[in-house]
Design a protein around this motif. Structure first.
Motif, PDB file in Angstrom:
ATOM      1  N   LEU A   5       0.807  -1.211   0.000  1.00 18.46           N
ATOM      2  CA  LEU A   5       0.000   0.000   0.000  1.00 18.46           C
ATOM      3  C   LEU A   5       0.843   1.264   0.000  1.00 18.46           C
ATOM      4  O   LEU A   5       0.374   2.339  -0.381  1.00 18.46           O
ATOM      5  N   SER A   6       2.095   1.128   0.398  1.00 18.40           N
ATOM      6  CA  SER A   6       2.971   2.303   0.465  1.00 18.40           C
ATOM      7  C   SER A   6       3.244   2.896  -0.918  1.00 18.40           C
ATOM      8  O   SER A   6       3.588   4.074  -1.030  1.00 18.40           O
ATOM      9  N   PHE A  10       0.214   5.439   1.090  1.00 23.29           N
ATOM     10  CA  PHE A  10      -0.658   5.071   2.212  1.00 23.29           C
ATOM     11  C   PHE A  10       0.164   4.833   3.471  1.00 23.29           C
ATOM     12  O   PHE A  10       1.125   4.080   3.468  1.00 23.29           O
ATOM     13  N   VAL A  17      -7.871   1.950   5.086  1.00 23.19           N
ATOM     14  CA  VAL A  17      -8.102   1.300   3.794  1.00 23.19           C
ATOM     15  C   VAL A  17      -9.562   1.422   3.367  1.00 23.19           C
ATOM     16  O   VAL A  17      -9.874   1.775   2.222  1.00 23.19           O
ATOM     17  N   GLU A  20     -10.389   4.974   2.215  1.00 27.79           N
ATOM     18  CA  GLU A  20      -9.806   5.294   0.910  1.00 27.79           C
ATOM     19  C   GLU A  20     -10.577   4.623  -0.221  1.00 27.79           C
ATOM     20  O   GLU A  20     -10.843   5.241  -1.265  1.00 27.79           O
ATOM     21  N   LEU A 324      -4.437   5.379  -3.023  1.00 29.58           N
ATOM     22  CA  LEU A 324      -5.320   4.215  -2.948  1.00 29.58           C
ATOM     23  C   LEU A 324      -6.728   4.588  -3.394  1.00 29.58           C
ATOM     24  O   LEU A 324      -7.435   3.766  -3.980  1.00 29.58           O
TER      25      LEU A 324
END
Length: 441
Positions: A5-6, A10, A17, A20, A324
């Motif tokens: 996710l980075s 994020f 999550v 988003e 995201l």
């Protein structure tokens, strides 16, 4: 999972999550109308409707993924409204260019955008805009999208006598009004996902009243139409002949997209407090590059200029803050490629609430505008009012900046303006003066 996710910027310590992804879904629902409208508009220029639908989706996916991974920002991109009408009705139908020549103009515009972005010219343009004007851009966009929402819901209609007036009380307008009230209550109660739940609820309510129309031959799944008839179909003859009018067309597209994008990025980021102490948007140049790539890819696929969508503000107001959110939008566009009948039954009346209520939220920066001093108050007012009155974010910015320059210079404060502001002022004047000379000749 966290490491994956980075790539979207994020941070589990700051972001959620579910929030988003719900923000992405909300953005998608409010801008999904482009999937029905863009093929209809471009088909008027002689392009195959089914192929344009596919091109619209593919361009939106690639551009929004670039925004998600490269810029790591919660903005979605697709073929721009207004820009597609300029393509079909002005360039092709009015000016007589073929759609292949018009697509070539869009390609040149996209390439020019990439070059300007690499050398950070576009970022310099954004950063030269005074802080008060940036706040007014946010407010103006809010008023503009609220107006679009009211118009789409039939609450406001055209009038020969007064230009606009209150529309008739019918099923569609009642669904739209009901959505605004329901959404307002849910937002007041701080229900997360309020805008999305409102859209979903009003879509269902609209079924028995005929607002949400489900065709008899309704098919959930459909295969995408091939791009063969419109992809890479460029005609460079006007460019190679150094047609001056054609070059002006490219510049016009460039400025229309440039200031629509700048307005959306500044307005939405400022309204959601996603800016630094100097009012600057983080990763701005990367976001602008995503827009430039989108336009170039869109031309290759066979669609009009791709731009950052003002409807992204609906997802941002739902809490979207990272790539995201835009990644979610891109994936939903990809799904829409195969399930278009499902997504296209959402009526515009059901999305009125999201556009109107986001408009309300985007009024907040008006409190930070200095209306006490006329030097700033008048240009900011022009910026805000001209966006809905001209139905153009870019016109609002241009007229606001021109009036800002004139007032500052005439009151002895011209030295406070940057060189870039003066350069833009000259270009803006040429934008309005050039057609005047052409009409005289």
């Amino acid at each position: 999972m966290v490491q994956l996710l980075s790539i979207f910027g994020f941070d589990p310590a700051k972001h959620n999550v579910k929030t988003e992804m719900l923000a992405g879904l909300t953005t998608f629902l409010t801008m999904s109308y482009i999937l029905a409208v863009n093929p209809l508009i471009l088909s008027a220029a002689g392009m195959e409707k089914g192929a344009v639908f596919t091109a619209t989706v593919v361009a939106a996916v690639i551009a929004t993924l670039t925004m998600a991974i490269y810029a790591k920002m919660p903005f979605a991109l697709a073929s721009g409204m207004g820009l597609n009408a300029f393509f079909a009705y002005t360039l092709v139908i009015s000016m007589g260019y073929t759609w292949q020549q018009a697509l070539a103009a869009v390609l040149f515009e996209g390439i020019a955008f990439i070059i300007l972005t690499v050398f950070k010219v576009r970022e310099a343009i954004v950063n030269c805009i005074p802080l008060d004007l940036r706040y007014s851009i946010s407010v103006g966009i809010g008023m503009f999208i609220a107006f679009i929402g009211l118009k789409n819901g039939g609450i406001i209609v055209a009038s020969d006598a007064t230009m606009t007036s209150l529309g008739p009380w019918n099923a569609a307008s009642l669904v739209a009004i009901g959505g605004i009230l329901l959404g307002a209550v849910l937002l007041a109660e701080k229900v997360r996902g309020a805008l999305f739940y409102t859209i979903l609820t009003m879509t269902v309510i609209g079924v028995p009243f005929g607002v949400t129309q489900i065709p008899e031959s309704f098919s959930i799944v459909s295969l995408p139409t091939s791009l063969e008839s419109i992809a890479f179909q460029f005609d460079f003859s006007r460019f190679l002949a150094f047609d001056v009018d054609y070059l002006i067309v490219v510049l016009t597209l460039l400025f229309m997209d440039l200031f629509d994008t700048i307005g959306t990025l500044i307005g939405a980021s400022t309204g959601a407090k996603m800016v630094d102490d100097q009012g600057r948007v983080p990763n701005l140049n990367k976001a602008l590059m995503a827009d430039a790539v989108g336009t170039t890819v869109g031309a290759i696929c066979g669609t009009s200029t791709v731009t950052t969508y003002v409807e992204s503000t609906t997802g941002i107001m739902e809490g979207g803050r990272t790539g995201l959110t835009s990644f979610t939008v891109a994936m939903l566009f990809l799904v829409a490629l195969f399930f278009s009948p499902v997504f296209l039954i959402i009526p515009s009346a059901a999305t009125t609430s999201a556009l109107f209520l986001v408009g309300v939220m985007m009024m907040r920066p008006v409190l930070m505008i200095d209306f006490v001093h006329f030097r700033t108050g008048m240009p900011c007012f022009i910026t805000m009012m001209m966006m809905p009155f001209t139905a153009s974010i870019s016109e609002g910015i241009v007229l606001g900046m021109l009036s800002y320059i004139v007032v500052k210079v005439c009151t002895g404060e011209g030295k406070q303006l940057s060189l870039m502001m003066y350069v833009l002022g000259v270009l803006f004047l040429l934008k309005y003066i050039a057609p005047l000379f052409n009409s005289i000749n």
